[in-house]
Design an enzyme around this catalytic site. Sequence first.
Site, PDB file in Angstrom:
ATOM      1  N   HIS A  67      12.359  29.813  -1.511  1.00  0.00           N
ATOM      2  CA  HIS A  67      12.583  30.399  -0.197  1.00  0.00           C
ATOM      3  C   HIS A  67      11.758  29.674   0.872  1.00  0.00           C
ATOM      4  CE1 HIS A  67      11.643  33.192   3.122  1.00  0.00           C
ATOM      5  NE2 HIS A  67      12.935  33.445   3.039  1.00  0.00           N
ATOM      6  N   ARG A 119      11.975  -5.979 -10.983  1.00  0.00           N
ATOM      7  CA  ARG A 119      11.019  -6.888 -11.607  1.00  0.00           C
ATOM      8  C   ARG A 119      10.374  -6.174 -12.793  1.00  0.00           C
ATOM      9  NH1 ARG A 119       6.057  -8.817  -8.037  1.00  0.00           N
ATOM     10  NH2 ARG A 119       5.292  -6.748  -8.626  1.00  0.00           N
ATOM     11  N   GLU A 151       7.218 -18.288  -7.835  1.00  0.00           N
ATOM     12  CA  GLU A 151       5.891 -18.028  -7.273  1.00  0.00           C
ATOM     13  C   GLU A 151       4.848 -19.017  -7.789  1.00  0.00           C
ATOM     14  OE1 GLU A 151       4.841 -14.069  -8.535  1.00  0.00           O
ATOM     15  OE2 GLU A 151       5.883 -14.344 -10.432  1.00  0.00           O
ATOM     16  N   SER A 165       6.169 -15.044  -2.008  1.00  0.00           N
ATOM     17  CA  SER A 165       5.466 -15.898  -1.046  1.00  0.00           C
ATOM     18  C   SER A 165       3.948 -15.793  -1.157  1.00  0.00           C
ATOM     19  CB  SER A 165       5.918 -15.567   0.379  1.00  0.00           C
ATOM     20  OG  SER A 165       5.673 -14.218   0.680  1.00  0.00           O
ATOM     21  N   ASP A 173       1.976 -15.208  -3.962  1.00  0.00           N
ATOM     22  CA  ASP A 173       1.478 -15.989  -5.097  1.00  0.00           C
ATOM     23  C   ASP A 173       1.752 -17.474  -4.911  1.00  0.00           C
ATOM     24  OD1 ASP A 173       0.574 -13.699  -6.227  1.00  0.00           O
ATOM     25  OD2 ASP A 173       1.805 -13.786  -8.039  1.00  0.00           O
ATOM     26  N   CYS A 199      10.510 -12.443  -0.942  1.00  0.00           N
ATOM     27  CA  CYS A 199       9.894 -11.120  -0.850  1.00  0.00           C
ATOM     28  C   CYS A 199       8.552 -11.255  -0.156  1.00  0.00           C
ATOM     29  CB  CYS A 199       9.673 -10.521  -2.238  1.00  0.00           C
ATOM     30  SG  CYS A 199      11.168 -10.384  -3.238  1.00  0.00           S
TER      31      CYS A 199
END
Length: 841
Positions: free
Chosen positions: A432, A590, A706, A728, A730, A777
């Site tokens: 409620h 991933r 990476e 980007s 790593d 990413c």
Amino acid sequence: MSRTESHILWFSEINKDDVPLVGGKNANLGELYQKLTTAESSAFPDEHVQVPYGFAVTAYAYRTFISHNTLDQSIHDALQGLDTRDIAALETCGQTIRQMILEGQFPPELESDIRSAHCKLAEQCKTDTKSLDLAVRSSATAEDLPDASFAGQQETYLNVRGELEVLEHIKKAFASLFTNRAISYRQDQQYSHFDVALSVAVQKMVRSDIAASGVAFSLDTESGFRDIVLINGSWGLGELVVKGAVIPDEYKVFKPTLRKGFRSIVSKRAGPKKHKLIYSQDAGNLTKEVLVADELQHAFVLSDDQVLQLARWVVLIEDHYGRPMDIEWAVDGQLGSLFIVQARPETVQSQKQQGHVLEEYRLKQRGPILVQGAAVGAKIGKGSARCISDVAQMAEFKAGEVLVTEITDPDWEPIMKLASAIVTNSGGRTSHAAIISRELGIPAVVGCGNATAVITTGMELTVSCAEGEVGRVYQGLLEFGIERNDLTGFQPPSVDIKLIAADPELAFHHAKLPHRGVGLAREEFIISNYIKIHPNVLIQFDELADGGVKAQVETLTKGYRDKLEYYVDTLSYGIAQLGAAFYPYDVLLRFSDFKSNEYANLMGGTLFEPKEENPMLGWRGASRYYDPQFEKAFSLECQAVKRVREQMGLWNVSVMVPFCRTPEEGKKVVELITKYGLNNRITPEVRKKKKNGDIVEGLEIWVMAEIPSNILQVEEFADIFDGFSIGSNDLTQLTLGLDRDSKMIAHVGNERSPAIRKLIKTLIAAAHARGLKVGICGQAPSDFPDFAEFLVREGIDSISISADTVLKAAVQIRQLEDRLSATAAPTTVPTAPKIAPTSHS
């Protein structure tokens, strides 16, 4: 006698157009009984909704009763000049009117018709009137309307037996047209008290007292996401679920793949159901509340087959009405069958403008967390606490305070509308308190457990429901902001703008953003926040010597005999919600990319993880998956993905391998993926034709780009994988030899470095030459417009960004594309979303 002057109408005689005759609840019950208990459906040809039979005591009968007892003028006089914000006056007024009705007498003809209908229903149920157990439900003529629910304003009585009890409870239902909350609600909605009449449903009880019951919505109640069926359930009769007296089980079913025949339960969570409502044998008490046996408190009240059947019924009902629906259901413990006992239009999310205006609340400060529970409303509110334990204390409540209590019920609504936020010990997202707070547009944190013990009246609080599924109550009045984004007319860029996603509970909210799917879905969040246990702890549970860890695991996996099933189940539900939210667009998952020190932080993790000097460059990603010490754990991840794709039908979920140092590692991991059941690999021919948004069954396996070796050996990696996703952060670290945790060398470089650009340029050209797509990413395209321009010029296929900046990036990149093409063909730059930030200090 005409229908308009009938005292009794059976469910087989009424439909949804008969609200003026029998009220909203009865009209919908008649509609369901007539149209869905026998009719064939193209969506689910073998399904027929079951509705317990009964009859309606009509609104004409109610008016006859009021007229017979000459109550019209007395009720009018009692209501004259009433201010519903004066709680004491409201209570006095309501009590006076209800008592007048209860003291009234039935006209002889009306009483005779009710007794006759009662006998006829007993005959149809093959029992006698003394044994026939009935639900007596109020059904107002201004109830269950598409624009205002009026739900819960009047009373329902369960396990009513015998003619005298039926007559008495029909009279009580008449009186409940003037409960305090009903008077207040009608006045706030500007409905005349005298334009509303009350009908009563008299319906065969479903024996859920010895089984389960609950509610279901044909959309997600928090985000308004239309492709989900949300089901809440608990043991016993349904009143405790509706009132919020228990934290119920919660199930989510994805409608698009349900329609295709898949077992598309994408989320399932057991609630601690400590109490239930059952039949009472005590004189004067129809029902009683009892404790639930320990072994059942954490057991699911519905089997998966029952969840799916109920979801199919919800879809049938929604299809029939052509709008989102709010439904009550029950399982008969004697028959073992499901029943629908009520259906009404959903009136909160369905009334909101769909797909045009996004409103986002953001905390600008943090403070000590006092309590937390289930978030309702995705908003933030603040004020002084007012702890109320009993409805008799309502007159103490002041506008703008935070209401803190055990639970709320409809009697509390007059003060709920004055609150800046609501906090309860008990209840779930369909309680409620949750339903009314959504309708009122105020945040609520429900099911905290100990809010009334921790919070005292006068404490300054900030109640945040804007941080995902968990609502938090902070100490102090914290500053927050509101962004309202108008997306009307906005056209997305040609480059696919995707999201970086992690939290399954935010997925349905983020699905409203301009997107083309998910370019990076992180398993780590699901594992650390939902599973919480190192996979090897579950794999080797029986051999564990650490009793403390075993005890913790037993608590967390309560209800699961198979510890590995807990891991696969929980992971698959998390992945499935991400897949469903962005369906049919690609969701690239991933596989787990914890470093050894991060895995060690999971429950029991120190028992299995090495201590590495530099975990960033150590045992992670692909190297971990094929290692004998982790291979079985990796197999659990593959099983979860297989379940999501093949059982739930979420073929849009594909996978990505992180930190794959060499092509040889890539081959080993792909062989494992195939070995553990993900063997339906997409063919190169289908992959080349497939566009984002096309649903094909073949699995794509991407690799994170990476490590410089991923690009220096791009041809070899292209022979193994179906696409490249540039990590980007790593890639920048490993190319420039940076430590991202060191501030001393942070100035050396970032993604805009010529070396990084050269690698990316090489990758895109080589991958495209092999027919493979390349995405990226990270926040760099949003943070650095010149880097975004570089990516667009080089032909990047997708850019994935976190949800908080995806809107900004989509606008910038669309304008960039228009500028780059302006010399070839003049175009009109689209209007950017109108963003209206507001601060609250």
